[in-house]
Motif scaffolding. Structure first.
Motif, PDB file in Angstrom:
ATOM      1  N   TYR A   1      22.151   3.544  16.213  1.00  0.00           N
ATOM      2  CA  TYR A   1      20.906   4.070  15.650  1.00  0.00           C
ATOM      3  C   TYR A   1      19.724   3.265  16.168  1.00  0.00           C
ATOM      4  O   TYR A   1      19.881   2.175  16.704  1.00  0.00           O
ATOM      5  CB  TYR A   1      20.942   4.024  14.115  1.00  0.00           C
ATOM      6  CG  TYR A   1      21.165   2.642  13.554  1.00  0.00           C
ATOM      7  CD1 TYR A   1      20.096   1.787  13.319  1.00  0.00           C
ATOM      8  CD2 TYR A   1      22.449   2.180  13.282  1.00  0.00           C
ATOM      9  CE1 TYR A   1      20.299   0.515  12.828  1.00  0.00           C
ATOM     10  CE2 TYR A   1      22.658   0.909  12.786  1.00  0.00           C
ATOM     11  CZ  TYR A   1      21.577   0.082  12.561  1.00  0.00           C
ATOM     12  OH  TYR A   1      21.776  -1.189  12.080  1.00  0.00           O
ATOM     13  N   VAL A   2      18.540   3.818  15.995  1.00  0.00           N
ATOM     14  CA  VAL A   2      17.298   3.140  16.364  1.00  0.00           C
ATOM     15  C   VAL A   2      16.374   3.232  15.158  1.00  0.00           C
ATOM     16  O   VAL A   2      16.132   4.325  14.637  1.00  0.00           O
ATOM     17  CB  VAL A   2      16.628   3.804  17.588  1.00  0.00           C
ATOM     18  CG1 VAL A   2      15.265   3.190  17.858  1.00  0.00           C
ATOM     19  CG2 VAL A   2      17.518   3.707  18.807  1.00  0.00           C
TER      20      VAL A   2
ATOM     21  N   THR B   1      11.760  -1.963  16.193  1.00  0.00           N
ATOM     22  CA  THR B   1      11.523  -2.129  17.632  1.00  0.00           C
ATOM     23  C   THR B   1      10.074  -2.460  17.943  1.00  0.00           C
ATOM     24  O   THR B   1       9.791  -3.110  18.927  1.00  0.00           O
ATOM     25  CB  THR B   1      11.925  -0.858  18.411  1.00  0.00           C
ATOM     26  OG1 THR B   1      11.128   0.233  17.978  1.00  0.00           O
ATOM     27  CG2 THR B   1      13.392  -0.541  18.220  1.00  0.00           C
TER      28      THR B   1
ATOM     29  N   ASP C   1       9.421  -1.606  25.696  1.00  0.00           N
ATOM     30  CA  ASP C   1      10.435  -1.159  24.747  1.00  0.00           C
ATOM     31  C   ASP C   1      10.461   0.364  24.722  1.00  0.00           C
ATOM     32  O   ASP C   1       9.554   0.997  24.191  1.00  0.00           O
ATOM     33  CB  ASP C   1      10.128  -1.707  23.349  1.00  0.00           C
ATOM     34  CG  ASP C   1      11.143  -1.279  22.312  1.00  0.00           C
ATOM     35  OD1 ASP C   1      12.187  -0.702  22.692  1.00  0.00           O
ATOM     36  OD2 ASP C   1      10.896  -1.510  21.123  1.00  0.00           O
TER      37      ASP C   1
ATOM     38  N   GLN D   1      13.230   2.141  23.528  1.00  0.00           N
ATOM     39  CA  GLN D   1      14.357   2.561  22.684  1.00  0.00           C
ATOM     40  C   GLN D   1      14.068   3.852  21.924  1.00  0.00           C
ATOM     41  O   GLN D   1      14.903   4.747  21.890  1.00  0.00           O
ATOM     42  CB  GLN D   1      14.709   1.471  21.672  1.00  0.00           C
ATOM     43  CG  GLN D   1      15.577   0.384  22.203  1.00  0.00           C
ATOM     44  CD  GLN D   1      16.012  -0.532  21.076  1.00  0.00           C
ATOM     45  OE1 GLN D   1      15.174  -1.062  20.355  1.00  0.00           O
ATOM     46  NE2 GLN D   1      17.300  -0.698  20.933  1.00  0.00           N
ATOM     47  N   THR D   2      12.914   3.945  21.310  1.00  0.00           N
ATOM     48  CA  THR D   2      12.587   5.129  20.519  1.00  0.00           C
ATOM     49  C   THR D   2      12.484   6.354  21.413  1.00  0.00           C
ATOM     50  O   THR D   2      13.034   7.413  21.090  1.00  0.00           O
ATOM     51  CB  THR D   2      11.283   4.920  19.730  1.00  0.00           C
ATOM     52  OG1 THR D   2      11.427   3.777  18.885  1.00  0.00           O
ATOM     53  CG2 THR D   2      10.960   6.129  18.880  1.00  0.00           C
TER      54      THR D   2
ATOM     55  N   ALA E   1      15.943   7.444  22.530  1.00  0.00           N
ATOM     56  CA  ALA E   1      16.686   8.062  21.423  1.00  0.00           C
ATOM     57  C   ALA E   1      16.160   9.468  21.138  1.00  0.00           C
ATOM     58  O   ALA E   1      16.944  10.403  20.932  1.00  0.00           O
ATOM     59  CB  ALA E   1      16.594   7.191  20.171  1.00  0.00           C
TER      60      ALA E   1
END
Length: 163
Positions: free
Chosen positions: A62-63, A68, A117, A119-120, A123
Protein backbone atom coordinates in the motif's frame (compact mmCIF):
# COMPACT_ATOMS: atom_id res chain seq x y z
CA UNK A 1 -54.49 -46.51 -11.58
CA UNK A 2 -54.65 -44.16 -14.58
CA UNK A 3 -56.94 -41.78 -12.71
CA UNK A 4 -54.48 -41.51 -9.76
CA UNK A 5 -51.55 -40.87 -12.18
CA UNK A 6 -53.52 -38.08 -13.85
CA UNK A 7 -54.46 -36.61 -10.46
CA UNK A 8 -50.87 -36.89 -9.23
CA UNK A 9 -49.62 -35.22 -12.45
CA UNK A 10 -52.15 -32.39 -12.10
CA UNK A 11 -51.17 -31.78 -8.45
CA UNK A 12 -47.47 -31.77 -9.38
CA UNK A 13 -48.10 -29.28 -12.21
CA UNK A 14 -50.10 -27.04 -9.88
CA UNK A 15 -47.33 -27.10 -7.24
CA UNK A 16 -44.68 -26.26 -9.83
CA UNK A 17 -46.76 -23.36 -11.17
CA UNK A 18 -47.26 -22.04 -7.63
CA UNK A 19 -43.55 -22.38 -6.80
CA UNK A 20 -42.57 -20.63 -10.03
CA UNK A 21 -45.06 -17.84 -9.39
CA UNK A 22 -43.70 -17.25 -5.87
CA UNK A 23 -40.11 -17.27 -7.04
CA UNK A 24 -40.98 -14.82 -9.79
CA UNK A 25 -42.57 -12.42 -7.30
CA UNK A 26 -39.61 -12.70 -4.93
CA UNK A 27 -37.25 -11.95 -7.82
CA UNK A 28 -39.32 -8.91 -8.77
CA UNK A 29 -39.28 -7.70 -5.14
CA UNK A 30 -35.51 -8.30 -5.01
CA UNK A 31 -35.04 -6.31 -8.23
CA UNK A 32 -37.03 -3.41 -6.76
CA UNK A 33 -34.94 -3.50 -3.58
CA UNK A 34 -31.69 -3.53 -5.60
CA UNK A 35 -32.99 -0.63 -7.69
CA UNK A 36 -33.80 1.38 -4.56
CA UNK A 37 -30.29 0.79 -3.21
CA UNK A 38 -28.72 1.74 -6.53
CA UNK A 39 -30.84 4.86 -6.75
CA UNK A 40 -29.73 5.88 -3.25
CA UNK A 41 -26.06 5.36 -4.15
CA UNK A 42 -26.44 7.02 -7.57
CA UNK A 43 -27.93 10.11 -5.92
CA UNK A 44 -25.09 10.34 -3.38
CA UNK A 45 -23.10 13.49 -3.88
CA UNK A 46 -19.38 12.74 -4.16
CA UNK A 47 -18.62 16.18 -5.52
CA UNK A 48 -15.99 18.09 -3.62
CA UNK A 49 -12.44 17.60 -2.47
CA UNK A 50 -11.27 14.32 -0.89
CA UNK A 51 -7.86 13.68 0.68
CA UNK A 52 -6.13 10.51 -0.46
CA UNK A 53 -5.62 8.54 2.75
CA UNK A 54 -4.44 5.19 1.42
CA UNK A 55 -3.93 3.34 -1.88
CA UNK A 56 -4.14 -0.38 -1.12
CA UNK A 57 -3.13 -3.34 -3.30
CA UNK A 58 -2.96 -5.97 -0.53
CA UNK A 59 -2.47 -6.21 3.24
CA UNK A 60 1.25 -5.65 2.83
CA UNK A 61 1.35 -3.55 -0.36
CA UNK A 62 0.00 0.00 0.00
CA UNK A 63 0.94 3.66 -0.28
CA UNK A 64 -0.08 6.27 2.29
CA UNK A 65 0.46 9.67 0.67
CA UNK A 66 0.74 11.46 4.05
CA UNK A 67 3.72 9.25 4.85
CA UNK A 68 5.44 9.92 1.53
CA UNK A 69 5.14 13.70 1.47
CA UNK A 70 4.42 15.72 4.59
CA UNK A 71 4.59 19.09 2.86
CA UNK A 72 1.41 18.78 0.79
CA UNK A 73 -2.00 17.14 1.07
CA UNK A 74 -2.72 14.91 -1.90
CA UNK A 75 -6.33 14.92 -3.04
CA UNK A 76 -9.04 14.16 -5.59
CA UNK A 77 -11.69 16.69 -6.60
CA UNK A 78 -14.92 15.33 -8.11
CA UNK A 79 -16.97 17.89 -10.00
CA UNK A 80 -20.11 17.31 -12.09
CA UNK A 81 -18.60 14.71 -14.42
CA UNK A 82 -14.85 15.27 -14.08
CA UNK A 83 -12.19 14.36 -11.56
CA UNK A 84 -8.90 16.07 -10.81
CA UNK A 85 -6.11 14.44 -8.75
CA UNK A 86 -3.23 16.41 -7.26
CA UNK A 87 -0.24 14.58 -5.84
CA UNK A 88 2.96 15.99 -4.40
CA UNK A 89 4.32 16.32 -7.92
CA UNK A 90 1.90 15.57 -10.77
CA UNK A 91 -1.78 15.91 -11.52
CA UNK A 92 -4.32 13.65 -13.24
CA UNK A 93 -7.71 14.58 -14.69
CA UNK A 94 -10.49 12.88 -16.60
CA UNK A 95 -14.18 12.15 -16.60
CA UNK A 96 -16.17 9.89 -14.30
CA UNK A 97 -19.63 8.32 -14.17
CA UNK A 98 -21.39 6.95 -11.07
CA UNK A 99 -24.29 4.55 -11.63
CA UNK A 100 -25.60 2.55 -8.72
CA UNK A 101 -22.59 1.41 -6.74
CA UNK A 102 -20.42 1.41 -9.87
CA UNK A 103 -17.97 4.13 -10.77
CA UNK A 104 -16.11 4.47 -14.02
CA UNK A 105 -13.04 6.69 -14.12
CA UNK A 106 -12.38 7.52 -17.75
CA UNK A 107 -8.94 7.81 -19.24
CA UNK A 108 -7.61 11.28 -18.81
CA UNK A 109 -4.46 13.26 -18.92
CA UNK A 110 -1.54 13.36 -16.52
CA UNK A 111 1.42 15.63 -16.08
CA UNK A 112 4.69 13.71 -16.16
CA UNK A 113 7.23 15.71 -14.20
CA UNK A 114 10.10 13.72 -12.73
CA UNK A 115 10.14 14.05 -8.96
CA UNK A 116 12.10 12.65 -6.04
CA UNK A 117 9.12 10.71 -4.68
CA UNK A 118 6.83 9.15 -7.30
CA UNK A 119 5.19 6.48 -5.07
CA UNK A 120 1.72 8.03 -5.15
CA UNK A 121 1.79 8.64 -8.91
CA UNK A 122 2.98 5.10 -9.60
CA UNK A 123 0.29 3.63 -7.34
CA UNK A 124 -2.46 5.74 -8.93
CA UNK A 125 -1.35 4.81 -12.45
CA UNK A 126 -1.49 1.16 -11.42
CA UNK A 127 -4.89 1.16 -9.65
CA UNK A 128 -7.05 3.78 -11.43
CA UNK A 129 -7.87 1.60 -14.48
CA UNK A 130 -9.21 -1.13 -12.15
CA UNK A 131 -11.50 1.03 -9.98
CA UNK A 132 -15.05 -0.24 -10.50
CA UNK A 133 -17.26 0.26 -7.43
CA UNK A 134 -17.72 2.86 -4.74
CA UNK A 135 -18.68 2.68 -1.06
CA UNK A 136 -19.68 5.86 0.75
CA UNK A 137 -19.65 6.01 4.55
CA UNK A 138 -21.22 8.89 6.51
CA UNK A 139 -20.65 11.33 3.62
CA UNK A 140 -17.08 11.72 4.90
CA UNK A 141 -15.27 8.58 3.69
CA UNK A 142 -15.22 7.06 0.21
CA UNK A 143 -13.72 3.72 -0.74
CA UNK A 144 -13.03 3.33 -4.46
CA UNK A 145 -12.77 -0.45 -4.97
CA UNK A 146 -10.56 -2.16 -7.52
CA UNK A 147 -11.07 -5.50 -9.23
CA UNK A 148 -9.35 -7.54 -6.50
CA UNK A 149 -10.99 -7.62 -3.03
CA UNK A 150 -8.16 -5.80 -1.24
CA UNK A 151 -7.55 -3.16 -3.93
CA UNK A 152 -8.95 0.26 -3.08
CA UNK A 153 -8.33 3.95 -2.68
CA UNK A 154 -9.51 5.37 0.64
CA UNK A 155 -10.56 9.02 0.59
CA UNK A 156 -11.53 11.38 3.40
CA UNK A 157 -13.67 14.47 2.81
CA UNK A 158 -11.65 17.70 3.02
CA UNK A 159 -13.04 20.11 5.61
CA UNK A 160 -11.68 23.09 3.74
CA UNK A 161 -10.95 22.85 0.05
CA UNK A 162 -7.50 23.80 -1.29
CA UNK A 163 -7.67 23.93 -5.06
Amino acid sequence: MKKSNITLGAVAALLMATATGCAGKKKAESDNTDEAVQTKVANADIRGQWYIENIVFSDSDYVRPDETSSSMKQYIVFEDSTYFIMTNCNSFSGSYIVKGDSIFLGDGIMTEMACDDMQTEDALRQILPWISTIDIQNDSVIRLNGSAPAECILLRKAKTEIK
